[in-house]
Motif scaffolding. Structure first.
Motif, PDB file in Angstrom:
ATOM      1  N   VAL A 228       0.647  48.727 -38.705  1.00 51.94           N
ATOM      2  CA  VAL A 228       1.533  48.865 -39.809  1.00 51.94           C
ATOM      3  C   VAL A 228       2.997  49.127 -39.535  1.00 51.94           C
ATOM      4  O   VAL A 228       3.625  48.536 -40.267  1.00 51.94           O
ATOM      5  CB  VAL A 228       1.063  50.000 -40.803  1.00 51.94           C
ATOM      6  N   GLN A 229       3.186  49.464 -38.346  1.00 55.84           N
ATOM      7  CA  GLN A 229       4.554  49.764 -37.669  1.00 55.84           C
ATOM      8  C   GLN A 229       5.174  48.484 -37.648  1.00 55.84           C
ATOM      9  O   GLN A 229       6.381  48.395 -37.684  1.00 55.84           O
ATOM     10  CB  GLN A 229       4.599  50.370 -36.474  1.00 55.84           C
ATOM     11  N   ALA A 230       4.826  47.339 -37.643  1.00 57.62           N
ATOM     12  CA  ALA A 230       5.387  45.928 -37.659  1.00 57.62           C
ATOM     13  C   ALA A 230       5.975  45.803 -38.632  1.00 57.62           C
ATOM     14  O   ALA A 230       7.024  45.043 -38.853  1.00 57.62           O
ATOM     15  CB  ALA A 230       4.185  44.719 -37.364  1.00 57.62           C
ATOM     16  N   SER A 231       5.393  46.118 -40.038  1.00 54.67           N
ATOM     17  CA  SER A 231       6.081  45.896 -41.255  1.00 54.67           C
ATOM     18  C   SER A 231       6.746  47.021 -41.817  1.00 54.67           C
ATOM     19  O   SER A 231       7.591  47.197 -42.840  1.00 54.67           O
ATOM     20  CB  SER A 231       5.259  45.262 -42.060  1.00 54.67           C
ATOM     21  N   ASP A 232       6.306  48.296 -41.509  1.00 53.69           N
ATOM     22  CA  ASP A 232       6.809  49.474 -41.989  1.00 53.69           C
ATOM     23  C   ASP A 232       7.113  50.560 -41.060  1.00 53.69           C
ATOM     24  O   ASP A 232       6.215  51.499 -40.831  1.00 53.69           O
ATOM     25  CB  ASP A 232       5.650  49.972 -43.164  1.00 53.69           C
ATOM     26  N   PRO A 233       8.009  50.319 -40.222  1.00 50.74           N
ATOM     27  CA  PRO A 233       8.268  50.985 -38.973  1.00 50.74           C
ATOM     28  C   PRO A 233       8.876  52.423 -39.436  1.00 50.74           C
ATOM     29  O   PRO A 233       9.628  52.774 -40.399  1.00 50.74           O
ATOM     30  CB  PRO A 233       9.606  50.384 -38.123  1.00 50.74           C
ATOM     31  N   SER A 234       8.299  53.318 -38.467  1.00 46.62           N
ATOM     32  CA  SER A 234       8.655  54.799 -38.522  1.00 46.62           C
ATOM     33  C   SER A 234      10.146  54.926 -37.770  1.00 46.62           C
ATOM     34  O   SER A 234      10.342  54.276 -36.815  1.00 46.62           O
ATOM     35  CB  SER A 234       7.798  55.760 -37.946  1.00 46.62           C
ATOM     36  N   ALA A 235      10.894  56.036 -38.299  1.00 48.18           N
ATOM     37  CA  ALA A 235      12.283  56.247 -37.751  1.00 48.18           C
ATOM     38  C   ALA A 235      12.143  56.561 -36.214  1.00 48.18           C
ATOM     39  O   ALA A 235      12.915  56.115 -35.343  1.00 48.18           O
ATOM     40  CB  ALA A 235      12.901  57.371 -38.490  1.00 48.18           C
ATOM     41  N   GLU A 236      10.996  57.390 -35.728  1.00 45.65           N
ATOM     42  CA  GLU A 236      11.019  58.005 -34.727  1.00 45.65           C
ATOM     43  C   GLU A 236      10.161  56.943 -33.472  1.00 45.65           C
ATOM     44  O   GLU A 236       9.769  57.336 -32.476  1.00 45.65           O
ATOM     45  CB  GLU A 236      10.357  59.349 -34.635  1.00 45.65           C
ATOM     46  N   LEU A 237       9.759  55.750 -34.156  1.00 43.38           N
ATOM     47  CA  LEU A 237       8.971  54.826 -33.112  1.00 43.38           C
ATOM     48  C   LEU A 237       9.903  53.660 -33.140  1.00 43.38           C
ATOM     49  O   LEU A 237       9.358  52.468 -33.044  1.00 43.38           O
ATOM     50  CB  LEU A 237       7.724  54.624 -33.852  1.00 43.38           C
ATOM     51  N   PHE A 238      11.081  53.793 -32.800  1.00 47.57           N
ATOM     52  CA  PHE A 238      12.219  52.648 -32.704  1.00 47.57           C
ATOM     53  C   PHE A 238      11.629  51.349 -31.874  1.00 47.57           C
ATOM     54  O   PHE A 238      11.478  50.391 -32.269  1.00 47.57           O
ATOM     55  CB  PHE A 238      13.516  53.113 -32.504  1.00 47.57           C
ATOM     56  N   ASP A 239      11.416  51.844 -30.527  1.00 51.06           N
ATOM     57  CA  ASP A 239      10.899  50.960 -29.609  1.00 51.06           C
ATOM     58  C   ASP A 239       9.596  50.367 -29.951  1.00 51.06           C
ATOM     59  O   ASP A 239       9.401  49.066 -29.901  1.00 51.06           O
ATOM     60  CB  ASP A 239      11.327  51.407 -27.947  1.00 51.06           C
ATOM     61  N   TYR A 240       8.633  51.231 -30.078  1.00 53.90           N
ATOM     62  CA  TYR A 240       7.436  50.810 -30.377  1.00 53.90           C
ATOM     63  C   TYR A 240       7.007  49.863 -31.499  1.00 53.90           C
ATOM     64  O   TYR A 240       6.405  48.880 -31.497  1.00 53.90           O
ATOM     65  CB  TYR A 240       6.292  52.209 -30.538  1.00 53.90           C
ATOM     66  N   ALA A 241       7.647  50.222 -32.612  1.00 51.34           N
ATOM     67  CA  ALA A 241       7.578  49.433 -33.797  1.00 51.34           C
ATOM     68  C   ALA A 241       8.206  48.007 -33.550  1.00 51.34           C
ATOM     69  O   ALA A 241       7.554  47.018 -34.203  1.00 51.34           O
ATOM     70  CB  ALA A 241       8.498  50.237 -34.925  1.00 51.34           C
ATOM     71  N   GLN A 242       9.131  47.815 -32.709  1.00 52.74           N
ATOM     72  CA  GLN A 242       9.715  46.588 -32.432  1.00 52.74           C
ATOM     73  C   GLN A 242       8.575  45.686 -31.587  1.00 52.74           C
ATOM     74  O   GLN A 242       8.378  44.477 -32.118  1.00 52.74           O
ATOM     75  CB  GLN A 242      10.824  46.477 -31.727  1.00 52.74           C
ATOM     76  N   THR A 243       7.743  46.765 -30.909  1.00 55.07           N
ATOM     77  CA  THR A 243       6.852  45.602 -30.011  1.00 55.07           C
ATOM     78  C   THR A 243       5.601  45.305 -31.104  1.00 55.07           C
ATOM     79  O   THR A 243       5.055  44.178 -30.716  1.00 55.07           O
ATOM     80  CB  THR A 243       6.278  46.388 -28.865  1.00 55.07           C
ATOM     81  N   LYS A 244       5.564  46.189 -31.926  1.00 48.27           N
ATOM     82  CA  LYS A 244       4.215  45.601 -32.892  1.00 48.27           C
ATOM     83  C   LYS A 244       4.577  44.486 -33.838  1.00 48.27           C
ATOM     84  O   LYS A 244       3.756  43.650 -34.253  1.00 48.27           O
ATOM     85  CB  LYS A 244       3.947  46.870 -33.621  1.00 48.27           C
ATOM     86  N   ALA A 245       6.120  44.474 -34.186  1.00 54.16           N
ATOM     87  CA  ALA A 245       6.472  43.175 -34.986  1.00 54.16           C
ATOM     88  C   ALA A 245       6.152  42.004 -34.159  1.00 54.16           C
ATOM     89  O   ALA A 245       5.942  40.800 -34.259  1.00 54.16           O
ATOM     90  CB  ALA A 245       7.778  43.500 -35.456  1.00 54.16           C
ATOM     91  N   ALA A 246       6.430  42.227 -32.582  1.00 53.63           N
ATOM     92  CA  ALA A 246       6.427  41.215 -31.707  1.00 53.63           C
ATOM     93  C   ALA A 246       4.922  40.650 -31.570  1.00 53.63           C
ATOM     94  O   ALA A 246       4.503  39.695 -31.634  1.00 53.63           O
ATOM     95  CB  ALA A 246       6.961  41.673 -30.220  1.00 53.63           C
TER      96      ALA A 246
END
Ligand code: NAD
Ligand code: MG
Length: 335
Positions: A228-246
């Protein structure tokens, strides 16, 4: 607290009643055992709210990458509950991060559906991996354990080579391993940190997929665990969320590229799931104590609750599903 316990025991009592009804339904009075046999295998109806532990959770912290066996409560990967029905008989699967969490749930389910399974994990996770290998073998399926670090391109190639050799081929690839480390500020993310997250979550699926592709015949499938971080990223998962969008873009692009070759590519997008990743630096202690509490279901998911999605996406009867991301997030995570 007392109220919750009362509610739980009432629900458990109702669950017990459900079993009684199933037993009655398969009695000869209502129909022949043969015609109702399949129904008697169906589990009794369960309330998803009371099925699994709810927050608050005890404070706990493990060194990365963490072990499922050390978590309290222990996650459910379907060890005692997943029932197969031959949906993947004879298939050959490679799952990264197959020792714990979603990867382990998929490994158990695949074996129970009749597949031979190779799992990759980090050497520090040998203890969790051994449990999975034993469960796969218990199903009479081939189990291959391949420890190693996916941040290394040459290991990714060796991983695929060894899996193909020991399984005798490959037709299901699950890119599931990931690194998630919570950081309050972008200023706290070192270049080494950022690089490790990108290498594990973005480069490794690229390297593993390149190595696997020459072995994949029409009918094969690739599954990526996104979030879900791919489309609704948490503030404290800046790098991880980008990888999930990838990872989500990986699914959508590769599905278009491989559709004409008869290879399907899909993703699974979990919400908050009770796994070692979360207790080994993936979440703040604050978030962990109330883990999943802010979803409509008010609790985290368990890896076992996603196993059937990995099976469905791999099964031949899902032959028109490609480029899709199937979610399981307790009602949260909508873009
Ligand atoms: P997990 O810790 O059980 O699994 C992650 C696995 O990744 C580990 O078991 C480890 O074997 C593997 N791994 C990490 N770094 C590695 C490396 N360098 N080399 C080889 N293996 C490595 O946690 P999980 O939550 O089941 O994670 C599985 C997938 O689910 C990940 O892709 C994660 O992003 C995704 N996900 C998890 C959640 C959640 O709340 N737990 C939510 C959304 C998505
Ligand atoms: Mg693990």
């Amino acid at each position: 607290m007392e109220n919750t316990e009362n509610k739980m025991s009432r629900r458990q009592a109702i669950g017990g009643l459900g079993l009684g009804i199933v037993a009655a339904a398969s009695s000869p009075v209502l129909g022949s055992a043969a015609s109702l046999g399949a129904y008697s295998l169906a589990p009794a109806i369960e309330d998803p709210l009371s099925k699994y532990p709810r927050p608050p959770f005890k404070e706990q912290k493990q060194a990365w990458p963490g072990l499922a066996s050390q978590m309290d409560p222990r996650p459910d990967h379907g060890e005692t509950s997943y029932k197969g029905s031959g949906r993947l008989t004879g298939r050959k699967a490679l799952i990264t991060g197959g020792d714990s969490g979603m990867g382990r749930a998929a490994a158990i389910a695949y074996a129970r559906e009749g597949a031979d399974v190779a799992i990759n994990y980090l050497p520090a996770e040998e203890q969790d991996a051994r449990e999975v290998i034993a469960l796969i073998k218990k199903e009479g399926r081939r189990a291959v354990a391949i420890p190693g670090d996916l941040r290394d391109e040459s290991f990714c190639k060796r991983l695929v080579d060894q899996a193909v050799k020991e399984l005798g081929g490959l037709d299901i690839l699950v890119n599931n391993a990931a690194r998630q480390q919570t950081r309050e500020s972008i200023l706290d993310i070192s270049s080494e940190d950022f690089d490790a997250t990108m290498k594990t979550n973005v480069y490794a699926p690229f390297w593993v997929t390149k190595a696997a592709l020459p072995h994949l015949k029409p009918g094969s499938v690739i599954i990526a665990t996104t979030s879900v971080q791919a489309s609704d990223p948490s503030a404290e998962l800046f790098d991880y969320a980008q990888t999930k969008a990838a990872n989500t873009a990986y699914v959508r692009s590769l599905a278009k590229q491989l559709g004409p070759k008869g290879i399907r590519v899909n993703g699974v997008a979990p919400g908050p799931i009770w796994t070692p990743l979360q207790v080994s630096g993936g979440a703040t202690m604050e978030k962990l104590k109330n883990f999943g509490g802010d979803t409509p279901m008010g609790r985290p998911g368990q890896p076992a609750e996603l196993a059937s999605i990995y099976v469905q996406l791999a099964a031949t009867d899902a032959s028109y599903a490609t480029g899709q991301v199937y979610g399981a997030a307790g009602g949260g995570g909508q873009p």
